[in-house]
Scaffold this motif. Structure first.
Motif, mmCIF file in Angstrom:
data_model
loop_
_atom_site.group_PDB
_atom_site.id
_atom_site.type_symbol
_atom_site.label_atom_id
_atom_site.label_comp_id
_atom_site.label_asym_id
_atom_site.label_seq_id
_atom_site.Cartn_x
_atom_site.Cartn_y
_atom_site.Cartn_z
ATOM 1 N N LYS A 108 -23.291 -7.900 17.837
ATOM 2 C CA LYS A 108 -22.856 -8.082 16.622
ATOM 3 C C LYS A 108 -21.274 -8.191 16.524
ATOM 4 N N TYR A 109 -20.764 -7.416 17.305
ATOM 5 C CA TYR A 109 -19.484 -7.568 17.710
ATOM 6 C C TYR A 109 -19.103 -8.874 18.222
ATOM 7 N N LEU A 110 -19.857 -9.510 19.221
ATOM 8 C CA LEU A 110 -19.133 -10.699 19.874
ATOM 9 C C LEU A 110 -19.357 -11.926 18.743
ATOM 10 N N ALA A 112 -19.291 -11.467 15.606
ATOM 11 C CA ALA A 112 -18.078 -11.312 14.479
ATOM 12 C C ALA A 112 -16.962 -11.726 15.144
ATOM 13 N N LYS A 113 -16.517 -11.677 16.468
ATOM 14 C CA LYS A 113 -15.373 -12.208 17.062
ATOM 15 C C LYS A 113 -15.461 -13.534 17.120
ATOM 16 N N VAL A 114 -16.351 -14.272 17.578
ATOM 17 C CA VAL A 114 -16.495 -15.784 17.543
ATOM 18 C C VAL A 114 -16.199 -16.393 15.867
ATOM 19 N N LYS A 115 -16.940 -15.545 14.913
ATOM 20 C CA LYS A 115 -16.635 -16.078 13.619
ATOM 21 C C LYS A 115 -15.101 -16.074 13.143
ATOM 22 N N LEU A 116 -14.551 -14.846 13.600
ATOM 23 C CA LEU A 116 -12.989 -14.760 13.279
ATOM 24 C C LEU A 116 -12.222 -15.741 13.773
ATOM 25 N N ASN A 117 -12.426 -15.979 15.198
ATOM 26 C CA ASN A 117 -11.605 -16.868 15.864
ATOM 27 C C ASN A 117 -11.945 -18.288 15.340
ATOM 28 N N GLU A 118 -12.851 -18.767 14.795
ATOM 29 C CA GLU A 118 -13.256 -19.840 14.252
ATOM 30 C C GLU A 118 -12.442 -20.091 12.851
ATOM 31 N N VAL A 119 -12.609 -18.930 12.166
ATOM 32 C CA VAL A 119 -11.695 -18.915 10.850
ATOM 33 C C VAL A 119 -10.277 -19.104 11.056
ATOM 34 N N LEU A 120 -9.931 -18.360 12.059
ATOM 35 C CA LEU A 120 -8.151 -18.560 12.166
ATOM 36 C C LEU A 120 -7.745 -19.717 12.791
ATOM 37 N N ASN A 121 -8.953 -20.446 13.447
ATOM 38 C CA ASN A 121 -8.453 -21.916 13.855
ATOM 39 C C ASN A 121 -9.319 -22.819 13.094
ATOM 40 N N PHE A 206 -15.413 -8.164 11.432
ATOM 41 C CA PHE A 206 -14.939 -8.047 12.886
ATOM 42 C C PHE A 206 -14.443 -6.560 13.002
ATOM 43 N N ILE A 207 -13.594 -5.992 12.307
ATOM 44 C CA ILE A 207 -13.261 -4.590 12.329
ATOM 45 C C ILE A 207 -14.488 -3.770 12.363
ATOM 46 N N ALA A 208 -15.301 -3.854 11.385
ATOM 47 C CA ALA A 208 -16.531 -3.069 11.226
ATOM 48 C C ALA A 208 -17.372 -2.926 12.378
ATOM 49 N N MET A 209 -17.518 -4.302 12.887
ATOM 50 C CA MET A 209 -18.430 -4.593 14.090
ATOM 51 C C MET A 209 -17.650 -3.812 15.500
ATOM 52 N N SER A 216 -20.745 3.098 19.443
ATOM 53 C CA SER A 216 -21.790 3.252 20.322
ATOM 54 C C SER A 216 -21.486 3.526 21.948
ATOM 55 N N GLN A 217 -20.586 2.964 22.275
ATOM 56 C CA GLN A 217 -19.795 3.050 23.603
ATOM 57 C C GLN A 217 -19.685 4.756 23.961
#
Length: 416
Positions: A108-110, A112-121, A206-209, A216-217
């Motif tokens: 879920k974290y990965l 969300a990270k891809v989605k954020l990067n896509e929105v920023l660019n 992204f922050i929540a994930m 979890s870690q």
């Protein structure tokens, strides 16, 4: 015949007087001679006033042991009443469950990270590029169909093409116009997905994930629950199968939640007794004041201690204050919950006049003793200072060497 006097009231009164006279005569005779053990010679000595209070043995240090994470018990290594050492393993949670959750949160974290990067660019994202390309294709097609239709209109006027050909050209133009409108609407939606609101939403997700993944870690580091210090285990969890009964062990495969208290560790190497002190005496109690402690269950053992804390707030049920006394020499035989009696010395005086407490009598609000030296003991008013269990300080009314009654015999009237 002489008249016999038979007034009933007179006879009753005479009977009462006779009984009182006989009672007084009997009382004087019943005292008899005063024996030597009844006589006390007033002397000087030392006296200590004490408070006598009761409480129960409690641990000075007691810690709730809780799970820091959600999980499932794999091994419960202790039970109620066990003695444990600091750092000893108490409970081990299932590692398989924690790893499974970690992998889910990582995915879920990965994402969300891809989605954020896509929105920023966004303008460089495949979605944006594809939508813009489709819009351009639709626009070019529309322009071509519009040009063709206008040409066909002129050809139809010159009778170079038929009405059918013109209608076909018009339908193709309308279809191209509809395709352009659809592409424009779709592109507008795509552009909106890259605005500030969309960026903020993607960043929040992204922050929540990221937090969930980090937790979890960290959870893997808390799969083992250790004893905070040496003490006795007391299981706190309520059984879900035995209604109203407190379970004495933690079974395996039982689910636990973060923050759930599973047990308490009582450090029985530092024991205390809490007592309630009246508001009139609390100002005479201070920290580090020595105390004596006795345990009814261990009558042959004596314990010492000191005051370690005094409550600043009175109790809700009365004008008393909680005073905590710590034992200096706790015995292994002492158990939490045992009854205890505490003596707190309040004031000590040396070289003062003393009389037995048993010699004091109160007549018309005035304390006194029965002084010897005449035909009969006489009531002697005195001023009383501090008292102990057996003695009382006399500040006024007596002198050393005077003799008094140690006990007040039956029949001796107060103040008489």
């Amino acid at each position: 015949m002489p008249k016999i006097f038979t007034n009933k009231k007179f006879l009753v009164a005479a009977g009462v007087v006779l009984i009182l006279l006989l009672f007084l005569l009997w009382g004087r005779k019943s005292r008899g001679p005063i024996s030597s053990h009844q006589v006390y010679t007033v002397t000087t000595g030392d006296i200590t006033a004490k408070l006598h209070l009761s409480g129960t043995i409690q641990p000075l240090y007691s810690a709730d042991v809780a799970s820091l994470i959600d999980g499932r018990i794999k091994e419960a290594l202790v039970k109620d009443g066990d003695r444990v050492e600091k750092g000893q393993l108490l409970i081990r949670l299932s590692e398989e469950d924690l790893i499974s959750k970690l992998e889910t949160d990582r995915s879920k974290y990965l994402d969300a990270k891809v989605k954020l990067n896509e929105v920023l660019n966004w303008e460089n994202s495949p979605t944006y590029v594809n939508s813009k390309s489709q819009l351009e294709t639709a626009r070019l097609e529309y322009e071509e169909k519009d040009k063709t239709y206008n040409q066909n209109v002129q050809l139809y006027k010159s009778k170079a093409i038929s009405k059918h050909d013109l209608d076909t050209s018009r339908l193709e133009l309308e279809r191209a116009r509809a395709n352009l409108a659809g592409a424009q609407a779709q592109f507008a939606d795509v552009v909106a997905k890259g605005n500030q609101d969309a960026v903020q939403k993607a960043r929040s997700e992204f922050i929540a994930m990221e937090i969930a993944f980090q937790m979890s870690q960290a959870a893997l580091a808390h799969k083992e629950i250790l004893a905070p210090y040496t003490g006795i285990v007391s299981v706190k969890r309520q059984s879900s199968t035995l209604m109203g009964q407190v379970e004495k062990s933690l079974s395996e495969n039982r689910n636990v939640t973060a923050g759930e208290i599973l047990m308490t560790i009582d450090d029985q190497s530092h024991l205390t007794v809490d007592v309630q002190v009246d508001e009139f005496d609390i100002f005479r109690v201070h920290s580090d004041q020595p105390v004596s402690i006795t345990i009814p269950a261990l009558p042959k053992e004596k314990f010492t201690g000191k005051v370690v804390s005094i409550s600043e707030m009175g109790s809700e049920t009365g004008n008393t204050y909680n005073v905590r006394c710590q034992l200096d020499n706790p015995s292994p035989r002492l158990k939490v919950g045992m009854s205890a009696h505490v003596e707190i010395p309040l004031e000590e005086k040396k070289g003062v006049l003393l009389v037995p407490v048993s010699a004091l009598v109160k007549s018309q609000g005035q304390y006194g003793v029965y002084l010897l030296g005449g035909k009969e003991p006489r009531f002697q008013p005195v001023q009383v200072g501090i008292t102990s269990d057996t003695s009382a300080e006399i500040t006024q009314g007596l002198a050393a060497g005077q003799k008094i009654l140690r006990y007040i015999p039956v029949g001796l009237a107060e103040g008489g």
